[in-house]
Design a protein around this motif. Sequence first.
Motif, mmCIF file in Angstrom:
data_model
loop_
_atom_site.group_PDB
_atom_site.id
_atom_site.type_symbol
_atom_site.label_atom_id
_atom_site.label_comp_id
_atom_site.label_asym_id
_atom_site.label_seq_id
_atom_site.Cartn_x
_atom_site.Cartn_y
_atom_site.Cartn_z
ATOM 1 N N LEU A 122 0.862 -1.185 0.000
ATOM 2 C CA LEU A 122 0.000 0.000 0.000
ATOM 3 C C LEU A 122 0.898 1.234 0.000
ATOM 4 C CD1 LEU A 122 -1.374 -2.254 2.167
ATOM 5 C CD2 LEU A 122 -3.204 -0.651 1.843
ATOM 6 N N TYR A 123 0.552 2.200 -0.822
ATOM 7 C CA TYR A 123 1.387 3.383 -1.024
ATOM 8 C C TYR A 123 0.614 4.662 -0.733
ATOM 9 C CZ TYR A 123 4.077 0.096 -3.905
ATOM 10 O OH TYR A 123 4.789 -0.976 -4.377
ATOM 11 N N LEU A 124 1.296 5.605 -0.112
ATOM 12 C CA LEU A 124 0.807 6.975 0.030
ATOM 13 C C LEU A 124 1.862 7.848 -0.627
ATOM 14 C CD1 LEU A 124 -0.726 9.421 1.127
ATOM 15 C CD2 LEU A 124 0.432 9.066 3.315
ATOM 16 N N SER A 125 1.511 8.490 -1.737
ATOM 17 C CA SER A 125 2.450 9.398 -2.387
ATOM 18 C C SER A 125 2.030 10.828 -2.108
ATOM 19 C CB SER A 125 2.546 9.128 -3.891
ATOM 20 O OG SER A 125 1.300 9.292 -4.510
ATOM 21 N N VAL A 126 3.026 11.686 -2.005
ATOM 22 C CA VAL A 126 2.812 13.080 -1.616
ATOM 23 C C VAL A 126 3.482 13.999 -2.622
ATOM 24 C CG1 VAL A 126 3.189 14.804 0.197
ATOM 25 C CG2 VAL A 126 2.868 12.400 0.819
ATOM 26 N N THR A 127 2.735 14.958 -3.110
ATOM 27 C CA THR A 127 3.303 16.032 -3.901
ATOM 28 C C THR A 127 3.137 17.295 -3.059
ATOM 29 O OG1 THR A 127 2.553 14.932 -5.908
ATOM 30 C CG2 THR A 127 3.184 17.245 -6.101
ATOM 31 N N GLU A 128 4.220 18.035 -2.881
ATOM 32 C CA GLU A 128 4.166 19.181 -1.973
ATOM 33 C C GLU A 128 3.660 20.470 -2.601
ATOM 34 O OE1 GLU A 128 7.313 19.580 1.014
ATOM 35 O OE2 GLU A 128 8.200 17.812 0.059
ATOM 36 N N ASP A 129 3.931 20.696 -3.883
ATOM 37 C CA ASP A 129 3.526 21.961 -4.470
ATOM 38 C C ASP A 129 2.987 21.731 -5.871
ATOM 39 O OD1 ASP A 129 3.079 24.657 -4.784
ATOM 40 O OD2 ASP A 129 5.142 25.113 -5.355
ATOM 41 N N PRO A 130 1.692 21.624 -6.058
ATOM 42 C CA PRO A 130 0.654 21.794 -5.038
ATOM 43 C C PRO A 130 0.534 20.540 -4.183
ATOM 44 C CG PRO A 130 -0.372 21.249 -7.130
ATOM 45 C CD PRO A 130 1.106 21.373 -7.390
ATOM 46 N N PHE A 131 0.018 20.712 -2.989
ATOM 47 C CA PHE A 131 -0.132 19.605 -2.049
ATOM 48 C C PHE A 131 -1.171 18.622 -2.572
ATOM 49 C CE2 PHE A 131 -1.825 17.537 1.747
ATOM 50 C CZ PHE A 131 -0.648 17.106 2.331
ATOM 51 N N PHE A 132 -0.737 17.376 -2.729
ATOM 52 C CA PHE A 132 -1.606 16.355 -3.308
ATOM 53 C C PHE A 132 -1.255 15.006 -2.697
ATOM 54 C CE2 PHE A 132 -2.946 13.344 -6.586
ATOM 55 C CZ PHE A 132 -4.206 13.831 -6.898
ATOM 56 N N LEU A 133 -2.268 14.257 -2.258
ATOM 57 C CA LEU A 133 -2.079 12.932 -1.667
ATOM 58 C C LEU A 133 -2.779 11.881 -2.511
ATOM 59 C CD1 LEU A 133 -2.774 13.700 2.093
ATOM 60 C CD2 LEU A 133 -0.569 13.468 0.970
ATOM 61 N N ASN A 134 -2.077 10.816 -2.783
ATOM 62 C CA ASN A 134 -2.623 9.749 -3.603
ATOM 63 C C ASN A 134 -2.389 8.407 -2.915
ATOM 64 O OD1 ASN A 134 -3.929 8.921 -5.923
ATOM 65 N ND2 ASN A 134 -2.028 8.502 -6.991
ATOM 66 N N LEU A 135 -3.407 7.548 -2.911
ATOM 67 C CA LEU A 135 -3.323 6.214 -2.320
ATOM 68 C C LEU A 135 -3.411 5.173 -3.427
ATOM 69 C CD1 LEU A 135 -5.895 6.783 0.564
ATOM 70 C CD2 LEU A 135 -3.410 6.953 0.710
ATOM 71 N N ARG A 136 -2.591 4.133 -3.322
ATOM 72 C CA ARG A 136 -2.611 3.033 -4.279
ATOM 73 C C ARG A 136 -2.245 1.742 -3.555
ATOM 74 N NH1 ARG A 136 -1.578 4.573 -9.970
ATOM 75 N NH2 ARG A 136 -1.189 6.776 -10.062
ATOM 76 N N PHE A 137 -2.581 0.629 -4.190
ATOM 77 C CA PHE A 137 -2.089 -0.649 -3.681
ATOM 78 C C PHE A 137 -2.021 -1.666 -4.807
ATOM 79 C CE2 PHE A 137 -6.619 -1.490 -3.424
ATOM 80 C CZ PHE A 137 -6.717 -2.838 -3.760
#
Length: 167
Positions: A122-137
Motif C-alpha cells: 500500500l502506497y501513500l504518495s505526496v506532492t508538496e507543491d501543489p499539495f496532493f495525496l494519492n493512495l494506491r495498492f
Amino acid sequence: MNKWLYDFKIRYPRTVDQKSPFSPLIHREFYQINDCIFLLRNKTDLKIMENFSDSDWKRVLKFHKDKTGYEWCINDLSVNDFYYKELYSKEEQKDMLSVAMNVLEIWGNKLKEDFPNRKFCLYLSVTEDPFFLNLRFHTYREETGFIWGKGINGIDKIEQPVMLRII
C-alpha cells in the motif's frame, strides 16, 4: 520524506469512521478478478471487468506490463478529491495526511481479512507543491515484486515522495 512527515508531527489525530465525511474512502469493496485485486468505484466497473475476454486481458496486461502494473493503475484514489479545495493550510495538510494514513491502515486490515493468503503493498504518495495525496495498492507477487520491480531499494524510481506499507 521522513523529515517532511516528522516536521508535521503526524499522530493520526483524525479517525475515519462511518460518520466521517471521508467514509467513502474506506467503505469500498475489494474484488478478485483474474488473480488481481481491485478497489472498484461502482458496480458498472465490476461488470465490465468481469466480462473481459482473454484477448482483452492480454491487451490490458501487455499495456500495463503485468498484473501488478494493472492493479497499481486501477487502485488509485486521491485524498484531495474529498476536500474540494486547491490550496491547503499546514493544519489542513496534517489533517489530510492523518486521513490518508487511517485509510491505508483500514484498507490493509480489510485486504488481509478478505485475502489472508496474499501479501499487499500500500502506497501513500505526496506532492508538496501543489499539495496532493494519492493512495494506491497492489498484490505483492514474488515474480514481479513491487511496482518498480524486485527489491525495496528500487523505491527511489518513484518520482514523488512515497510511504510504503507492506502487509
